[in-house]
Design a protein around this motif. Structure first.
Motif, short mmCIF file in Angstrom:
data_model
loop_
_atom_site.label_atom_id
_atom_site.label_comp_id
_atom_site.label_asym_id
_atom_site.label_seq_id
_atom_site.Cartn_x
_atom_site.Cartn_y
_atom_site.Cartn_z
N VAL A 146 -7.08 0.99 -3.66
CA VAL A 146 -7.63 1.02 -2.31
C VAL A 146 -6.78 1.85 -1.34
CG1 VAL A 146 -8.78 -1.21 -2.58
CG2 VAL A 146 -6.47 -1.11 -1.61
N ASN A 147 -5.85 2.64 -1.88
CA ASN A 147 -4.99 3.48 -1.05
C ASN A 147 -4.59 4.70 -1.88
OD1 ASN A 147 -1.89 4.15 -0.58
ND2 ASN A 147 -2.74 3.55 1.40
N PRO A 148 -4.57 5.90 -1.30
CA PRO A 148 -4.28 7.11 -2.11
C PRO A 148 -2.89 7.15 -2.71
CG PRO A 148 -4.39 7.64 0.24
CD PRO A 148 -4.92 6.25 0.08
N MET A 149 -1.86 6.64 -2.00
CA MET A 149 -0.53 6.62 -2.57
C MET A 149 -0.44 5.63 -3.71
SD MET A 149 0.77 9.04 -0.97
CE MET A 149 2.41 8.98 -1.67
N MET A 150 -1.18 4.53 -3.62
CA MET A 150 -1.26 3.59 -4.73
C MET A 150 -1.90 4.26 -5.94
SD MET A 150 -2.51 0.28 -2.54
CE MET A 150 -2.27 -1.04 -3.72
N ALA A 151 -2.89 5.13 -5.70
CA ALA A 151 -3.54 5.84 -6.80
C ALA A 151 -2.55 6.76 -7.51
CB ALA A 151 -4.73 6.65 -6.28
N LYS A 203 1.15 7.72 -12.43
CA LYS A 203 2.45 7.70 -13.11
C LYS A 203 2.48 6.62 -14.19
CE LYS A 203 7.41 7.02 -12.43
NZ LYS A 203 8.49 6.64 -11.49
N ALA A 204 1.98 5.43 -13.87
CA ALA A 204 1.98 4.33 -14.84
C ALA A 204 1.12 4.65 -16.05
CB ALA A 204 1.50 3.04 -14.16
N LEU A 205 -0.03 5.27 -15.83
CA LEU A 205 -0.93 5.62 -16.94
C LEU A 205 -0.30 6.68 -17.83
CD1 LEU A 205 -4.35 5.67 -15.03
CD2 LEU A 205 -3.56 3.95 -16.67
N LEU A 206 0.36 7.66 -17.23
CA LEU A 206 1.01 8.71 -18.02
C LEU A 206 2.13 8.14 -18.87
CD1 LEU A 206 1.14 11.65 -15.43
CD2 LEU A 206 -0.42 11.38 -17.37
N GLU A 207 2.86 7.17 -18.31
CA GLU A 207 3.94 6.54 -19.08
C GLU A 207 3.40 5.76 -20.28
OE1 GLU A 207 7.29 5.96 -15.53
OE2 GLU A 207 6.31 4.21 -16.43
N LYS A 208 2.15 5.33 -20.20
CA LYS A 208 1.51 4.62 -21.31
C LYS A 208 0.77 5.59 -22.24
CE LYS A 208 2.20 0.21 -20.06
NZ LYS A 208 2.84 -0.83 -20.91
N ASN A 209 0.94 6.89 -21.97
CA ASN A 209 0.25 7.93 -22.75
C ASN A 209 -1.26 7.77 -22.71
OD1 ASN A 209 2.63 9.28 -23.69
ND2 ASN A 209 2.96 7.58 -25.13
N ILE A 228 0.84 -1.20 0.00
CA ILE A 228 0.00 0.00 0.00
C ILE A 228 0.87 1.26 0.00
CG2 ILE A 228 -2.07 -1.04 0.98
CD1 ILE A 228 -1.12 -0.10 3.74
N ASN A 229 1.58 1.46 -1.12
CA ASN A 229 2.43 2.64 -1.26
C ASN A 229 2.52 3.03 -2.74
OD1 ASN A 229 4.38 0.84 -2.42
ND2 ASN A 229 5.22 0.44 -0.38
N PHE A 230 3.24 4.09 -3.03
CA PHE A 230 3.36 4.60 -4.41
C PHE A 230 3.91 3.54 -5.35
CE2 PHE A 230 5.71 6.60 -7.83
CZ PHE A 230 4.85 7.60 -8.29
N GLU A 231 4.99 2.90 -4.96
CA GLU A 231 5.62 1.90 -5.83
C GLU A 231 4.69 0.72 -6.07
OE1 GLU A 231 8.53 0.37 -8.33
OE2 GLU A 231 8.32 2.37 -7.43
N GLY A 232 3.93 0.34 -5.02
CA GLY A 232 2.98 -0.76 -5.18
C GLY A 232 1.92 -0.44 -6.21
N GLY A 233 1.37 0.77 -6.17
CA GLY A 233 0.37 1.17 -7.15
C GLY A 233 0.92 1.26 -8.55
N TYR A 234 2.15 1.75 -8.65
CA TYR A 234 2.80 1.90 -9.96
C TYR A 234 3.05 0.53 -10.60
CZ TYR A 234 6.62 2.92 -13.26
OH TYR A 234 7.41 3.00 -14.37
N GLN A 235 3.63 -0.39 -9.85
CA GLN A 235 3.93 -1.71 -10.40
C GLN A 235 2.66 -2.50 -10.71
OE1 GLN A 235 6.78 -2.69 -11.39
NE2 GLN A 235 8.16 -1.20 -10.40
#
Length: 340
Positions: free
Chosen positions: A243-248, A253-259, A218-225
């Motif tokens: 289910v967590n704001p940092m995951m969101a 970041k992941a969505l932006l990298e996929k344009n 439940i952290n930024f990296e978890g949401g990104y991966q």
């Protein structure tokens, strides 16, 4: 340095009488009590906090055991607990477990050995035996968690209701292909949030087993991966629910990298908002999310623990476990707006 012996001499009473007045214990005549108080005021006597705690068998210290401090939720929680604890006369001893159960056990044993007045705990797993053992000797309240059998007092948000509200919103806007990024299944609140997801699908006649999800820290990296994993292994969804704001934020970041654009290509919603994060208004688009009752939970936790401590100190029967639950409020923002 003024001592209790000096106060006794000034008031013309015994040291034990001064002690009874200071600790409000035992019988003392009104005239004698007045004389002791006047002597204390005249000599500007301030008793040692350590000495008082020895007499009352209280440390005035609360142990706060939590996974880490860096996320906005935990920072807000510590702030609200610390402020209310100070108002009640307690100091906080912060113990960070780094989501490690062995470290959690070590801290709980240490706090129990130090004879702190009570413990506020955010458990890192569903291993409970060591927690039950500590609670036999030390008042303990779970924070933002609940025990599976309900035998421990807790203060938390209604995770089922909050998760249900988020997914219901996504479904009611016509989105059916929803990827869910969940926390580890060894956490009670993560399981409750999954239950809310399934309930929203079931009530609309949809198969909850068809929900595509990924479990992650439940952290930024978890949401990104997790977002990368879902996008790489499945068709493009209509929405992602973290289910967590940092995951969101990691998902952003992941969505932006996929344009991919939010919400034009994929809508995004979170269990809890980023409102406590500094400069949250700069995150675009603003993310639809629950307003999580962080400060209410923090204050209610220390209030409940203080009630339990008071009952134990008065040699009353151990209070029955209480479950104080707050509902969160879902707010729709730009990240889930419907296409026009």
């Amino acid at each position: 340095m003024i001592s209790i012996k000096d106060i006794a001499k000034e008031a013309g009473v015994s040291i034990s009488t001064v002690s009874r007045v200071m600790n409000n214990s035992g019988y003392v005549k009104a005239t004698t009590r007045k004389a002791v108080i006047q002597a204390i005021e005249k000599m500007n006597y301030r008793p040692s906090a350590i000495a008082q705690s020895m007499v009352r068998q209280q440390s005035k210290i609360i142990g706060l055991v939590m996974p880490y401090f860096r996320a906005p939720f935990f920072a807000g929680l510590v702030d609200s607990i610390e402020k209310r604890a100070n108002e009640l006369g307690y100091n906080i001893m912060l113990c960070l477990t780094d989501e490690n159960t062995d470290k959690e056990k070590e801290y709980l044993n240490l706090l129990n050995a130090r004879r702190v007045d009570g413990i506020l705990l955010l458990p890192v797993s569903q291993q409970w035996d060591h927690i039950y053992t500590v609670n036999q000797n030390t008042p303990l309240v779970l924070v933002s968690r609940r025990s599976p059998d309900g035998v421990l007092s807790c203060v938390r948000a209604n995770d089922v209701q909050g998760s249900y509200a988020v997914v219901s919103h996504l479904l009611d806007t016509g989105r059916r292909q929803i990827y869910c990024i969940t926390g580890h299944t060894n956490m009670m609140n993560s399981n409750d949030r999954v239950e809310g997801i399934h309930r929203a699908f079931s009530e609309r006649g949809l198969d909850p087993e068809a929900v595509i999800s990924a479990s992650a820290p439940i952290n930024f990296e978890g949401g990104y991966q997790a977002t990368h994993q879902l996008l790489n292994n499945h068709p493009l969804p209509e929405a992602i629910y973290a289910v967590n704001p940092m995951m969101a934020l990691g998902a952003v970041k992941a969505l932006l990298e996929k344009n991919l654009s939010i919400p034009e290509d994929i809508a995004l919603a979170s269990f809890a908002g980023l409102d406590e994060l500094q400069y949250a208004e700069l995150i675009q688009p603003q993310i639809s999310a629950n307003i999580y009752p962080t400060r209410e939970i923090g204050q209610a936790s220390i209030n409940l623990l203080d009630e339990i401590i008071t009952a134990w100190d008065a040699d009353q029967e151990k209070p029955l476990p209480r479950d104080i639950t707050f509902n969160s409020r879902f707010v729709v923002r730009a990240s889930t707006q419907t296409k026009t």
